[in-house]
Design a protein around this motif. Sequence first.
Motif, mmCIF file in Angstrom:
data_model
loop_
_atom_site.group_PDB
_atom_site.id
_atom_site.type_symbol
_atom_site.label_atom_id
_atom_site.label_comp_id
_atom_site.label_asym_id
_atom_site.label_seq_id
_atom_site.Cartn_x
_atom_site.Cartn_y
_atom_site.Cartn_z
ATOM 1 N N PRO A 65 0.829 -1.215 0.000
ATOM 2 C CA PRO A 65 0.000 0.000 0.000
ATOM 3 C C PRO A 65 0.858 1.258 0.000
ATOM 4 C CG PRO A 65 0.060 -0.988 2.188
ATOM 5 C CD PRO A 65 0.729 -1.965 1.280
ATOM 6 N N GLU A 66 0.268 2.365 -0.470
ATOM 7 C CA GLU A 66 0.898 3.685 -0.504
ATOM 8 C C GLU A 66 2.056 3.756 -1.499
ATOM 9 O OE1 GLU A 66 1.945 4.944 3.390
ATOM 10 O OE2 GLU A 66 -0.090 4.721 4.203
ATOM 11 N N MET A 67 3.049 2.913 -1.349
ATOM 12 C CA MET A 67 4.203 2.902 -2.267
ATOM 13 C C MET A 67 4.492 1.457 -2.649
ATOM 14 S SD MET A 67 8.164 4.113 -1.579
ATOM 15 C CE MET A 67 7.648 5.717 -0.984
ATOM 16 N N ASP A 68 4.294 1.106 -3.941
ATOM 17 C CA ASP A 68 4.531 -0.286 -4.330
ATOM 18 C C ASP A 68 6.032 -0.533 -4.529
ATOM 19 O OD1 ASP A 68 5.291 0.657 -6.837
ATOM 20 O OD2 ASP A 68 3.356 0.217 -7.766
ATOM 21 N N GLY A 69 6.374 -1.782 -4.809
ATOM 22 C CA GLY A 69 7.781 -2.159 -4.926
ATOM 23 C C GLY A 69 8.496 -1.439 -6.053
ATOM 24 N N ALA A 70 7.814 -1.219 -7.171
ATOM 25 C CA ALA A 70 8.443 -0.533 -8.309
ATOM 26 C C ALA A 70 8.835 0.885 -7.919
ATOM 27 C CB ALA A 70 7.503 -0.523 -9.499
#
Length: 439
Positions: A65-70
Amino acid sequence: MTEEISPETPLTLLLVDDEPSILSALRRLFRPCGYRILTSESGAGGLEILRQESVDLVISDMRMPEMDGAQFLEKVRADWPRVVRILLTGYADITATVNAINKGAIYRYISKPWDDNDIVLTVRDALEWQRLQSENIRLLALTQTQNEELKSLNAGLEARVKERTIELEQVNGFLNLANDTLKQSFLVSIKVFSGLMELREGSAGGHARRVADLSRKLAIHLGVDAKAQQDIFIAGLLHDIGKIGFSDAMLAKSVPKMTSEESGRYRKHSVAGASALMPLADLKAAADLIRAHHERFDGQGFPEGTVGLAIPVGARILAVANDYDGLQIGTLSDNRFNAEDAKTLLVKSRGKRYCPTVIDALVELLGAPREEPGQSREVPVTQIRAGMILARDLLARDGALLLAADYVLDANLVREIQSYARREALSLVLHVKPNATPR
């Protein structure tokens, strides 16, 4: 969260996943490997850890959530490019995965559920790759540092170089015009570099050029092919490059007068010279000859103690030419010998120190006239014209090389030579080939 596995191990892994169970599984998996392990349940938390800790490798989940791995790995790449990046993806979204690869420049992506052995090996290989990258950077920096140290070592030459500024500027003027062919410019550059090294040698100045000339004549007399002749000539010009770090006092001593420490340094100069030239592919053959030019035919030489015909023919030729000149200028003995006595001493060591075939060629060559009639003609500097070809090297008053033999004069060069002669008040006579047609 931080888990110290071994205080002696500097390698640190950062595990980022919003699922605590995944983080626990990864922590258990890597615990036996001896890594220092840091964990975060969000991309923002992972970035905060990176600001505070030294991290070697990051493993990040794709879907968070909020900031994905990419997005997370893209920020890691931007601010901590040295950190190796691995992506965990648990769903078949090829577009998102490709986006992560492109923006985050990840080392590898691994699908969930993962194979324990595969992920452990991947991390090990990634850290080894990072180590090799860091080592490459370290070695590059070390090389640059050593180059700076070499420049500092040569600072003692500054006074002598200043004394020759006018002549060197003249040489540079000639070299700027010497661009008709790459091969010719290459040879001229080597000759000039050899001449610059000899500025330190005082009474021994011109030694490298004389050794190179005699070596080439011996090679021709022995029927060596054209490519090998050129390699031998270049090796002759540069055979003492390994002495560049010697002090002035050591350069002024003959070999018998050297201390044991100086003798030890002297015995290493052929290896040092060869090593200095090895990065230049075009000079590899010459470097091999320089390395072996102090080998003896009886195997008592250095650096390898190579015996007989196992010594490269070019090195056997170089050894004879070098010692023939060295005996005359006093670098090999407390006494200086005339040309005939130097030849006699070399002949006495035929089959011992020197190759018999090369000694025989030297005796035959020295018994012949230096230049056959009709090989060149003398032309006063005021009468030289464009299109003439030099039959001999053109030298300055102190023996520094201005132009190499076989150089074709053009109009600009003619003006430069004549201007130089007027400025230095010299009555120059050039030796040119008789079959050249001036333009």
